[in-house]
Write an enzyme that holds these catalytic residues in place. Structure first.
Site, PDB file in Angstrom:
ATOM      1  N   ARG A  76     -18.631  69.723  19.835  1.00  0.00           N
ATOM      2  CA  ARG A  76     -19.301  69.953  21.126  1.00  0.00           C
ATOM      3  C   ARG A  76     -19.589  71.436  21.340  1.00  0.00           C
ATOM      4  O   ARG A  76     -20.626  71.790  21.905  1.00  0.00           O
ATOM      5  CB  ARG A  76     -18.439  69.394  22.267  1.00  0.00           C
ATOM      6  CG  ARG A  76     -18.484  67.876  22.311  1.00  0.00           C
ATOM      7  CD  ARG A  76     -17.327  67.316  23.066  1.00  0.00           C
ATOM      8  NE  ARG A  76     -17.391  67.615  24.488  1.00  0.00           N
ATOM      9  CZ  ARG A  76     -16.320  67.700  25.276  1.00  0.00           C
ATOM     10  NH1 ARG A  76     -15.117  67.546  24.775  1.00  0.00           N
ATOM     11  NH2 ARG A  76     -16.469  67.946  26.550  1.00  0.00           N
ATOM     12  N   ARG A 107     -10.092  62.020  27.376  1.00  0.00           N
ATOM     13  CA  ARG A 107     -11.407  61.577  26.912  1.00  0.00           C
ATOM     14  C   ARG A 107     -11.438  61.576  25.389  1.00  0.00           C
ATOM     15  O   ARG A 107     -10.920  62.498  24.773  1.00  0.00           O
ATOM     16  CB  ARG A 107     -12.499  62.523  27.444  1.00  0.00           C
ATOM     17  CG  ARG A 107     -12.902  62.231  28.862  1.00  0.00           C
ATOM     18  CD  ARG A 107     -13.787  63.281  29.462  1.00  0.00           C
ATOM     19  NE  ARG A 107     -14.851  63.780  28.583  1.00  0.00           N
ATOM     20  CZ  ARG A 107     -15.803  64.614  28.978  1.00  0.00           C
ATOM     21  NH1 ARG A 107     -15.834  65.028  30.243  1.00  0.00           N
ATOM     22  NH2 ARG A 107     -16.719  65.042  28.145  1.00  0.00           N
ATOM     23  N   ARG A 148      -6.982  68.643  29.103  1.00  0.00           N
ATOM     24  CA  ARG A 148      -7.680  67.924  30.183  1.00  0.00           C
ATOM     25  C   ARG A 148      -7.291  66.444  30.196  1.00  0.00           C
ATOM     26  O   ARG A 148      -7.176  65.809  29.163  1.00  0.00           O
ATOM     27  CB  ARG A 148      -9.193  68.057  29.988  1.00  0.00           C
ATOM     28  CG  ARG A 148      -9.970  67.213  30.992  1.00  0.00           C
ATOM     29  CD  ARG A 148     -11.359  67.686  31.181  1.00  0.00           C
ATOM     30  NE  ARG A 148     -12.219  67.441  30.023  1.00  0.00           N
ATOM     31  CZ  ARG A 148     -13.500  67.783  29.995  1.00  0.00           C
ATOM     32  NH1 ARG A 148     -14.050  68.398  31.020  1.00  0.00           N
ATOM     33  NH2 ARG A 148     -14.227  67.543  28.929  1.00  0.00           N
ATOM     34  N   ARG A 184     -29.375  70.162  29.107  1.00  0.00           N
ATOM     35  CA  ARG A 184     -28.587  70.688  27.994  1.00  0.00           C
ATOM     36  C   ARG A 184     -29.476  71.139  26.840  1.00  0.00           C
ATOM     37  O   ARG A 184     -28.961  71.622  25.832  1.00  0.00           O
ATOM     38  CB  ARG A 184     -27.659  69.590  27.482  1.00  0.00           C
ATOM     39  CG  ARG A 184     -26.184  69.748  27.865  1.00  0.00           C
ATOM     40  CD  ARG A 184     -25.503  68.545  27.269  1.00  0.00           C
ATOM     41  NE  ARG A 184     -24.085  68.598  27.125  1.00  0.00           N
ATOM     42  CZ  ARG A 184     -23.199  68.167  28.024  1.00  0.00           C
ATOM     43  NH1 ARG A 184     -23.589  67.752  29.200  1.00  0.00           N
ATOM     44  NH2 ARG A 184     -21.924  68.161  27.739  1.00  0.00           N
ATOM     45  N   LYS A 197     -16.897  73.063  34.973  1.00  0.00           N
ATOM     46  CA  LYS A 197     -18.064  72.722  35.791  1.00  0.00           C
ATOM     47  C   LYS A 197     -17.797  71.480  36.646  1.00  0.00           C
ATOM     48  O   LYS A 197     -18.079  71.471  37.838  1.00  0.00           O
ATOM     49  CB  LYS A 197     -19.297  72.453  34.902  1.00  0.00           C
ATOM     50  CG  LYS A 197     -19.684  73.604  34.004  1.00  0.00           C
ATOM     51  CD  LYS A 197     -20.956  73.316  33.228  1.00  0.00           C
ATOM     52  CE  LYS A 197     -20.881  72.140  32.275  1.00  0.00           C
ATOM     53  NZ  LYS A 197     -19.926  72.292  31.150  1.00  0.00           N
TER      54      LYS A 197
HETATM   55  P1  AMP Z   1     -19.938  66.022  29.681  1.00  0.00           P
HETATM   56  O1  AMP Z   1     -19.160  65.097  30.559  1.00  0.00           O
HETATM   57  O2  AMP Z   1     -20.939  66.845  30.424  1.00  0.00           O
HETATM   58  O3  AMP Z   1     -19.044  66.847  28.784  1.00  0.00           O
HETATM   59  O4  AMP Z   1     -20.815  65.087  28.710  1.00  0.00           O
HETATM   60  C1  AMP Z   1     -20.176  64.191  27.814  1.00  0.00           C
HETATM   61  C2  AMP Z   1     -21.150  63.733  26.754  1.00  0.00           C
HETATM   62  O5  AMP Z   1     -22.232  63.006  27.364  1.00  0.00           O
HETATM   63  C3  AMP Z   1     -21.825  64.826  25.951  1.00  0.00           C
HETATM   64  O6  AMP Z   1     -21.007  65.315  24.893  1.00  0.00           O
HETATM   65  C4  AMP Z   1     -23.051  64.080  25.440  1.00  0.00           C
HETATM   66  O7  AMP Z   1     -22.701  63.176  24.411  1.00  0.00           O
HETATM   67  C5  AMP Z   1     -23.446  63.240  26.649  1.00  0.00           C
HETATM   68  N1  AMP Z   1     -24.341  64.012  27.547  1.00  0.00           N
HETATM   69  C6  AMP Z   1     -24.063  64.435  28.815  1.00  0.00           C
HETATM   70  N2  AMP Z   1     -25.091  65.127  29.338  1.00  0.00           N
HETATM   71  C7  AMP Z   1     -26.048  65.145  28.380  1.00  0.00           C
HETATM   72  C8  AMP Z   1     -27.334  65.727  28.300  1.00  0.00           C
HETATM   73  N3  AMP Z   1     -27.833  66.449  29.324  1.00  0.00           N
HETATM   74  N4  AMP Z   1     -28.046  65.546  27.165  1.00  0.00           N
HETATM   75  C9  AMP Z   1     -27.556  64.832  26.133  1.00  0.00           C
HETATM   76  N5  AMP Z   1     -26.329  64.278  26.127  1.00  0.00           N
HETATM   77  C10 AMP Z   1     -25.580  64.424  27.238  1.00  0.00           C
END
Ligand code: AMP
Length: 213
Positions: free
Chosen positions: A166, A155, A122, A88, A13
């Protein structure tokens, strides 16, 4: 044009959103990247969410909704946005529709086996969040960002235990959004298995076919 990119972690994404933002002329807003920036600058919010991100759990709805709502008020969002990683949860989706109207929800689909391969390989440029993959989307010089030259990192939540958590969190909390948005007639499936450029081309085609611009 208000777009939501939905899909499991590792579906590409963020990578496709980075390409699509230039093609569509709207900002790419990643809730995960917003949190990582707060962690990097050591803000109170960053300190509060750091362990949550590291473990691959979700930040609470209230904090996340307020943070994204504030970001969507910035002037660069006047022509629309690509929201990546938000909403989410059902509660977040319901809150979003109170302050913004998504026009399409792009559902990135990918097998679990490929998700794991993508996440483990990644690498990320910490200052911009630009994504690479050591095999499928490598930088020009191994280990360094193409534009800034900064060293790429893995990361903390791309390590095996956090990845599995996750995926579990995705299945439990986020996958129900597929039905939620299907019922609203907003869901468009996108096969996320080809290269980022090919996925982008498919996305642009889909937008044209559906008359979304
Ligand atoms: P991402 O970069 O989208 O994989 O997000 C990394 C982390 O940020 C996630 O595993 C959550 O810990 C937090 N996070 C990102 N977006 C959300 C969301 N919409 N709701 C809750 N936690 C979020």
């Amino acid at each position: 044009m208000n777009l939501i990119f939905l899909g499991p972690p590792g579906a590409g994404k963020g990578t496709v959103a980075d390409l699509a933002k230039d093609a569509l002329g709207i900002p790419h807003i990643s809730s995960g990247q917003l949190f990582r920036e707060q962690i990097k600058i050591g803000s109170p919010l960053g300190k509060r969410v750091e362990a949550i991100l590291k473990a691959g759990n979700l930040v609470d709805d209230e904090t996340t909704i307020e943070f994204v709502r504030e970001r969507l008020g910035h002037p660069d969002v006047a022509r629309g946005y690509i929201l990546d990683g938000f909403p989410r949860t059902i509660a977040q989706a319901e809150a979003l529709c109170a302050f913004s109207r998504p026009e399409a929800v792009i559902n990135f689909t990918l097998s679990e086996e490929r998700i794991l391969r993508r996440l483990e390989g990644r690498r990320v440029a910490p200052s911009t969040g630009r994504n690479y993959h050591i095999l499928y989307n490598p930088p020009k010089v191994a280990g360094f960002d193409d534009e800034t030259g900064e060293a790429l990192i893995q990361r903390p939540d791309d390590r095996k235990e956090a990845i599995l958590n996750r995926l579990e969190v995705y299945l439990r909390e986020t996958r129900p959004l597929i039905d939620h948005y299907m019922e609203k007639g907003l869901l468009l499936d996108l096969d996320a298995s080809p290269s980022p450029r090919e996925v982008l081309d498919q996305l642009l085609l889909l937008m044209r076919e559906k008359g979304i611009h």
